[in-house]
Design a protein around this motif. Sequence first.
Motif, mmCIF file in Angstrom:
data_model
loop_
_atom_site.group_PDB
_atom_site.id
_atom_site.type_symbol
_atom_site.label_atom_id
_atom_site.label_comp_id
_atom_site.label_asym_id
_atom_site.label_seq_id
_atom_site.Cartn_x
_atom_site.Cartn_y
_atom_site.Cartn_z
ATOM 1 N N ASP A 47 16.160 22.226 21.788
ATOM 2 C CA ASP A 47 16.860 23.369 22.395
ATOM 3 C C ASP A 47 15.905 24.564 22.094
ATOM 4 O OD1 ASP A 47 18.102 25.737 23.528
ATOM 5 O OD2 ASP A 47 20.066 25.168 22.441
ATOM 6 N N GLY A 48 14.603 24.670 22.414
ATOM 7 C CA GLY A 48 13.945 25.827 22.022
ATOM 8 C C GLY A 48 14.134 27.021 22.093
ATOM 9 N N SER A 49 15.159 27.597 23.066
ATOM 10 C CA SER A 49 15.623 28.887 23.162
ATOM 11 C C SER A 49 16.426 29.005 22.035
ATOM 12 C CB SER A 49 16.322 29.185 24.457
ATOM 13 O OG SER A 49 15.420 29.209 25.608
ATOM 14 N N ALA A 67 14.283 30.336 31.090
ATOM 15 C CA ALA A 67 13.339 31.073 31.882
ATOM 16 C C ALA A 67 13.777 32.675 31.780
ATOM 17 C CB ALA A 67 13.148 30.508 33.196
ATOM 18 N N SER A 68 13.235 33.834 32.043
ATOM 19 C CA SER A 68 13.638 34.911 32.308
ATOM 20 C C SER A 68 14.289 35.094 33.673
ATOM 21 C CB SER A 68 12.517 36.031 32.217
ATOM 22 O OG SER A 68 11.479 35.676 33.236
ATOM 23 N N VAL A 114 17.805 28.120 36.046
ATOM 24 C CA VAL A 114 18.389 27.121 35.251
ATOM 25 C C VAL A 114 18.259 27.224 33.900
ATOM 26 C CG1 VAL A 114 18.949 24.703 34.923
ATOM 27 C CG2 VAL A 114 18.054 25.413 36.986
ATOM 28 N N GLU A 115 19.672 27.568 33.129
ATOM 29 C CA GLU A 115 19.599 27.517 31.524
ATOM 30 C C GLU A 115 19.115 26.189 30.885
ATOM 31 O OE1 GLU A 115 22.952 29.690 29.491
ATOM 32 O OE2 GLU A 115 23.622 29.702 31.531
ATOM 33 N N ALA A 116 18.442 26.438 29.562
ATOM 34 C CA ALA A 116 18.008 25.516 28.798
ATOM 35 C C ALA A 116 18.933 24.442 28.720
ATOM 36 C CB ALA A 116 17.400 26.129 27.358
ATOM 37 N N ASP A 117 20.314 24.842 28.084
ATOM 38 C CA ASP A 117 21.264 23.802 28.227
ATOM 39 C C ASP A 117 21.487 22.866 29.208
ATOM 40 O OD1 ASP A 117 21.812 25.141 25.851
ATOM 41 O OD2 ASP A 117 23.834 25.838 26.422
#
Length: 925
Positions: free
Chosen positions: A10-12, A61-62, A109-112
């Motif tokens: 989970d890089g973010s 992503a932004s 799309v969120e990282a999760d």
Amino acid sequence: MSKPLMLLVDGSSYLYRAYHALPDLRGPNGQPTGALHGMVAMLKKLRDDCGAEHAACVFDASGPTFRDEWYPEYKAQRAPMPDALREQIDPIHEVVKLLGWPVLTVPGVEADDCIGTLARVAAQAGHQVLISTGDKDLAQLVTPDVHLINTMTNEKLDEAGVVAKFGVPPDRIIDYLTLMGDTVDNVPGVEKVGPKTAAKWIAEHGSLDGVIANAASIKGVAGENLRKALDWLPMGRKLVTVKVDCDLCTHVAGWPALEALAFNPVDEAGLLDFYARHGFKTWKRDLEGKLGGAAPKHAAPEADLGGDRPQDPYASLPTPEVPLDKQYETIVDMSRLDAWVERLNAAELAAFDTETDSLDAMKARIVGISFSVEPGKAAYIPLRHDGPDAPEQLPMDEVLARLKPWLEDPLKKKVAQNVKYDTHVLLNHGIAVQGTAYDTMLESYVLEAHRGHGLEALADRVLGRKGLSYEDLCGKGAHQIPFAQVEVAKASEYSCEDSEMCLHVHQILMPRLEADAGLKFIYEQIEMPVSALLARIERNGVLIEASRLQAQSADLGQRMVAAEQAAYEIAGQPFNIGSPKQIGEILFNRLGLPVVKRTATGAPSTDEEVLEKLSADFPLPAKILEYRALSKLKSTYTDKLPLMVNAETGRVHTTYSQAVAVTGRLSSNEPNLQNIPIRTADGRRVREAFVAPAGHCIVSADYSQIELRIMAHMSEDPGLLRAFQEGQDVHRATAAEVFGAALDAVTPEQRRYAKTINFGLIYGMGAFGLAQSLGIEQKAAKDYIDRYFTRFAGVRRYMDETKQFAKEKGYVETVFGRRLWLPEINSGNGPRRSGAERQAINAPMQGTAADLIKLAMIAVQQALDEQGKKTRIVMQVHDELVFEVPDGELDWIKSEIPTLMAGVAALKVPLLAEVGVGANWDEAH
């Protein structure tokens, strides 16, 4: 056959956590690198430790996601990404790829959700999945084949782990999160429902649906809040549910096959360039070593966390090459000793190092000694090795007799690491070392006080060299052997290495000091002379009246028993007064006292601050504090000090450490003489035991209001300058300005307020802290501060300019040029940055005060020596010097000491030193 492993990061989550966890590190061009350091360290370790063949590092992503369409307020309260973190995003993506990690970022799309989808597909394809994250939301993904790991805490969660941590199984985490809500993402839950209530309801009713179905029967305020939230809960559940069916076809080649997510080879050439650009010195050296470069390979990325500061004054100075051909010699015959004595006498500078049988400098005896006259070349003389393989060694008395002329020659320049220790050791053998012109520990300390100054750390940081450690030779803990039992060949390598690396470090650090006039002054005119003087002060020691301390111990013990019994009576039962847990049960469960704050585990705190607050209204906390104060005095001082009296001298000999406090202050240990409490009668009684011998008295000399005088000098505020120049009571003068009163009309209460403001502002105190100190409303405290800055505008200007200077340079300076580094001054972490800003205001005052008292020590000792006085400095405590004075020299001391101390510097306000005289330290203070 075990399943292949898929590693998902989970890089973010981690880039934010790394950014806030690490100090404000900077690369060669001033670019922030803190989050970058954390990410690289974590990803390198994960790949090395886990042995996965497939992986993905997933970032947000932004731009908006589908959740923003469902609920426009989603994450609306989240602060924008700090600029210093935003600058690191592109380099982080770059280095992740160079490290061989597939990187995934999906717009909308969120990282999760990407991680959830990847985990589901990988598990279905027969992989074991490990998700590296610190996000509790992802606990809903845990199955027999999907586990979580938090690399910052090393916590691992399987299904049982999720239940143990959250109180619900993974398939109920969504329900759990829905009831609690998520303040970070601005997702409301049920008001005032936390983890315990959410887990309790789910356990009682089986699921969120069960809780909703039984909402009418749930009692109390929580039940009312639940019923108010019923219409919202379906949307809340939708928002906290991680999607596991995202379409990743356009972002993962061959989806849903996973071959595109196989680890790539590390791009070593690209990494080498990246490390150079961003100032990752240690990782760069490691990689160069692996690729066949000149630097030795060693693993210690932590040692490089300081990075290269912007405005690095040393970046352009040359660094001598690391010697590759080490020529070490073990001397066991007299002819080789004579040859080395000749080399030492012919050398312009030589390093030396003693190996001993104790860390107690006053008691240590030599086991061996080494020398070096150039990097890479050194000799070791074993003298008292007694291991089973120990060779015949030269007689110690003869060796020291031949070395003594060189060691005692002031014209033969020497360098050592922590030369004060070696000075004591050689004095124990009757050798008064002179000519110690340099000390690498102090060179490092003056250049960068905030970093480590041990020779091992210095060699790594400055030379890129890894030497043998003491533990390598002697082992650790209960299995550690004395140095005398170390195999001579290994002892020789270790000691030779210390000497020649010390010389090599000096060759690099000294030009850096000489390049800056202020730092050169601090090193040559303050720290080096003080080092020699401290050795004398430590050697002098201070006389302790042990019988008085023993009587105090007996009295304190009786009063502890009385305080303990009184506490039992108030509580209505006995309890362990030394147990915070039992104290908490009595105070908060039995007596129902208000909870002031909680510990990290959620338990009510019983620390000193809490007990102080509760003591204002309740008797038991006050009695517990009384017991603790008595116990601390007894165990730390009245019991311990008599045991620390040196049997040979009859005195206590503390050790003063120069290279500890970043402000330049000395620290004292074994025993610590700086922390004896003086605000209580019992604390002052301890000082009564510090006495003078017959025919002598104790004299205490200290600077009056030194930090306020330094503030007046540095701020050049007309009001403060005038008050000191005219000899006014500065607190009364401040009160007159702040309260608009005539000097003779200032009340004691107004003076007290002004004194608190004066000292509070030096330490960066704001309205909240001032209100607490004075026991007034915060608004009133703010009004006082505003009024102060209106009247003393120069102080406000100084504070603003100092903080700006610190942000630009990364450090502040004392009046004399000591550099005080502030690694957190540009931190993205608000509390850390605020703390560094407060330090920026206070550090120049504390540091200048430290410089002044050191200059005073030097000036006073020089006068004592020149006039042949027998007065001895026996202690240095903060801004105070303590002397043991023969009765016949008292008049001279009372007259000359204040003059000498006041004359060490010409500030814009006069320095004032005051002396006190007594039979013991308390009377003199």
